[in-house]
Motif scaffolding. Sequence first.
Motif, PDB file in Angstrom:
ATOM      1  N   SER A  99       0.828  -1.208   0.000  1.00 57.36           N
ATOM      2  CA  SER A  99       0.000   0.000   0.000  1.00 57.36           C
ATOM      3  C   SER A  99       0.864   1.260   0.000  1.00 57.36           C
ATOM      4  CB  SER A  99      -0.948  -0.018   1.201  1.00 57.36           C
ATOM      5  OG  SER A  99      -0.210  -0.171   2.415  1.00 57.36           O
ATOM      6  N   PHE A 100       1.423   1.608   1.140  1.00 56.83           N
ATOM      7  CA  PHE A 100       2.128   2.882   1.279  1.00 56.83           C
ATOM      8  C   PHE A 100       3.405   2.935   0.451  1.00 56.83           C
ATOM      9  CE2 PHE A 100      -0.428   2.670   5.165  1.00 56.83           C
ATOM     10  CZ  PHE A 100      -1.042   3.907   5.124  1.00 56.83           C
ATOM     11  N   LEU A 101       4.194   1.853   0.451  1.00 60.30           N
ATOM     12  CA  LEU A 101       5.460   1.882  -0.282  1.00 60.30           C
ATOM     13  C   LEU A 101       5.228   2.019  -1.782  1.00 60.30           C
ATOM     14  CD1 LEU A 101       8.553   1.670  -0.273  1.00 60.30           C
ATOM     15  CD2 LEU A 101       8.288  -0.818  -0.439  1.00 60.30           C
ATOM     16  N   ILE A 102       4.269   1.269  -2.313  1.00 59.75           N
ATOM     17  CA  ILE A 102       4.003   1.328  -3.748  1.00 59.75           C
ATOM     18  C   ILE A 102       3.452   2.694  -4.141  1.00 59.75           C
ATOM     19  CG2 ILE A 102       2.605   0.356  -5.604  1.00 59.75           C
ATOM     20  CD1 ILE A 102       2.865  -2.341  -4.341  1.00 59.75           C
ATOM     21  N   ILE A 103       2.576   3.264  -3.324  1.00 56.62           N
ATOM     22  CA  ILE A 103       2.042   4.594  -3.626  1.00 56.62           C
ATOM     23  C   ILE A 103       3.155   5.640  -3.573  1.00 56.62           C
ATOM     24  CG2 ILE A 103       0.471   6.393  -2.826  1.00 56.62           C
ATOM     25  CD1 ILE A 103      -1.390   4.193  -1.851  1.00 56.62           C
ATOM     26  N   ALA A 104       4.069   5.508  -2.593  1.00 60.33           N
ATOM     27  CA  ALA A 104       5.186   6.449  -2.508  1.00 60.33           C
ATOM     28  C   ALA A 104       6.080   6.344  -3.738  1.00 60.33           C
ATOM     29  CB  ALA A 104       5.997   6.179  -1.239  1.00 60.33           C
ATOM     30  N   LYS A 105       6.368   5.119  -4.174  1.00 58.63           N
ATOM     31  CA  LYS A 105       7.188   4.940  -5.366  1.00 58.63           C
ATOM     32  C   LYS A 105       6.477   5.464  -6.605  1.00 58.63           C
ATOM     33  CE  LYS A 105      10.096   1.060  -3.939  1.00 58.63           C
ATOM     34  NZ  LYS A 105      11.383   1.658  -4.312  1.00 58.63           N
ATOM     35  N   ALA A 106       5.161   5.297  -6.669  1.00 60.03           N
ATOM     36  CA  ALA A 106       4.398   5.822  -7.805  1.00 60.03           C
ATOM     37  C   ALA A 106       4.504   7.341  -7.862  1.00 60.03           C
ATOM     38  CB  ALA A 106       2.937   5.389  -7.696  1.00 60.03           C
ATOM     39  N   SER A 107       4.452   8.012  -6.716  1.00 61.72           N
ATOM     40  CA  SER A 107       4.587   9.466  -6.699  1.00 61.72           C
ATOM     41  C   SER A 107       5.977   9.906  -7.161  1.00 61.72           C
ATOM     42  CB  SER A 107       4.310   9.996  -5.293  1.00 61.72           C
ATOM     43  OG  SER A 107       5.314   9.587  -4.376  1.00 61.72           O
ATOM     44  N   ILE A 108       7.004   9.131  -6.805  1.00 63.47           N
ATOM     45  CA  ILE A 108       8.374   9.467  -7.218  1.00 63.47           C
ATOM     46  C   ILE A 108       8.543   9.273  -8.720  1.00 63.47           C
ATOM     47  CG2 ILE A 108      10.810   8.889  -6.911  1.00 63.47           C
ATOM     48  CD1 ILE A 108      10.006   7.875  -4.086  1.00 63.47           C
ATOM     49  N   PHE A 109       8.099   8.141  -9.224  1.00 64.42           N
ATOM     50  CA  PHE A 109       8.254   7.852 -10.652  1.00 64.42           C
ATOM     51  C   PHE A 109       7.490   8.864 -11.503  1.00 64.42           C
ATOM     52  CE2 PHE A 109       8.997   3.295  -9.252  1.00 64.42           C
ATOM     53  CZ  PHE A 109      10.352   3.352  -9.498  1.00 64.42           C
ATOM     54  N   GLU A 110       6.294   9.228 -11.053  1.00 65.60           N
ATOM     55  CA  GLU A 110       5.494  10.165 -11.840  1.00 65.60           C
ATOM     56  C   GLU A 110       6.143  11.540 -11.869  1.00 65.60           C
ATOM     57  OE1 GLU A 110       2.616  10.938 -14.466  1.00 65.60           O
ATOM     58  OE2 GLU A 110       2.953   9.006 -13.490  1.00 65.60           O
ATOM     59  N   ALA A 111       6.791  11.928 -10.772  1.00 67.97           N
ATOM     60  CA  ALA A 111       7.491  13.211 -10.747  1.00 67.97           C
ATOM     61  C   ALA A 111       8.735  13.184 -11.620  1.00 67.97           C
ATOM     62  CB  ALA A 111       7.871  13.566  -9.307  1.00 67.97           C
ATOM     63  N   LEU A 112       9.410  12.028 -11.697  1.00 66.49           N
ATOM     64  CA  LEU A 112      10.641  11.931 -12.490  1.00 66.49           C
ATOM     65  C   LEU A 112      10.368  11.767 -13.979  1.00 66.49           C
ATOM     66  CD1 LEU A 112      12.744   9.565 -10.184  1.00 66.49           C
ATOM     67  CD2 LEU A 112      13.062  12.018 -10.524  1.00 66.49           C
ATOM     68  N   LYS A 113       9.182  11.301 -14.347  1.00 72.81           N
ATOM     69  CA  LYS A 113       8.873  11.097 -15.765  1.00 72.81           C
ATOM     70  C   LYS A 113       8.782  12.416 -16.512  1.00 72.81           C
ATOM     71  CE  LYS A 113       5.571   8.133 -16.713  1.00 72.81           C
ATOM     72  NZ  LYS A 113       4.309   7.349 -16.558  1.00 72.81           N
ATOM     73  N   GLN A 114       8.354  13.484 -15.829  1.00 70.37           N
ATOM     74  CA  GLN A 114       8.238  14.794 -16.458  1.00 70.37           C
ATOM     75  C   GLN A 114       8.901  15.832 -15.548  1.00 70.37           C
ATOM     76  OE1 GLN A 114       4.233  15.676 -17.711  1.00 70.37           O
ATOM     77  NE2 GLN A 114       3.771  13.530 -18.104  1.00 70.37           N
TER      78      GLN A 114
END
Length: 331
Positions: A99-114
């Motif tokens: 839950s929390f770890l995957i959501i945190a990683k999703a926020s990081i990846f989405e910020a790094l994509k753009q």
Amino acid sequence: MDFAGKILRRSVHGFLLNYHYFTSVSAFLALPFSASILLSQAFVPSSSSLFPQISNRLQTLFDAAGFPSSSSSKIFTLFGHKASETIASIIFILPFTLSFLIIAKASIFEALKQPHRPASSASSFTSMIFLYKPLLKTCISNSLLVISAIATSYCLMFFAFGVVEGLDDTSPDTLFLVTTCGAVIFSVLLANALVISSMAMAVSGMEGRGGYLAILKACVLLRGRTSMALLLALPMNMALAVIEALFHFRVVRAYRVGGRAEPSMALEAIFIAYLYSIFIVLDTIVASMFYRICKTRSRINDEDGKLLVRIEISGEDNYEFEKTKNFEELP
């Protein structure tokens, strides 16, 4: 070594570019996972009734497989004890990981994509939910990969002890040698599985694809670069280990000596867990930077459902040769 240093510097630079976002949104999303992993390693093995059950089951399994007994191999006893602690901790932190770890990683990846857009707009709630499903699939696939690596190492150790028994050579020196070699093989297989898992999460987060395909792409990306990946993972894992030791020294030790939790102790525990979250964010950024470099050099594309690799060879006369291969055609 210099190349690894450049990747780390670029990762720190990318972290500082969106410092407020990473330290406020991503780090706080990862905070429950960080607190759970610190608490699990400190209190679950000693207080949980699950730990002795796992330890007894593992010991029974090892005895049935013909592994050395506790009296004949202290290394194997320590190995089984650590394995029991790890299993108990994993069971405790599994809900926070999914839950929390995957959501945190999703926020990081989405910020790094753009990176040229504001982090707050790039990492919207909708985008994070979109990335959650492929990251969850990849996380489950990574767990199966790690379990497979551990099972392979145990099978090799079982075969080695079977050969020793067949040769009727069960002296302490022989058992010590076989156990040590088994521990080395276990460490190598587990380290490679964790490196592949980290790259697979980066592939899933940056491309939006999850499951086994992300692991296959990670394996292709890491061809010839495994030592570099291990070198990049070393400082992050050492930093996390230092934070865990700090938590044991400042919080766990004080709690066991005093016998009760004080407000200052709780605040210090939260601060250490937040510091752990910061390094989780940094580790994810390092994996993403390494993925981009490997992606630029390997040029992996997914066309018509087939995994293809475009290989570029540049000669001295600046003549470039390009060839596209199917994944099954790779040596």
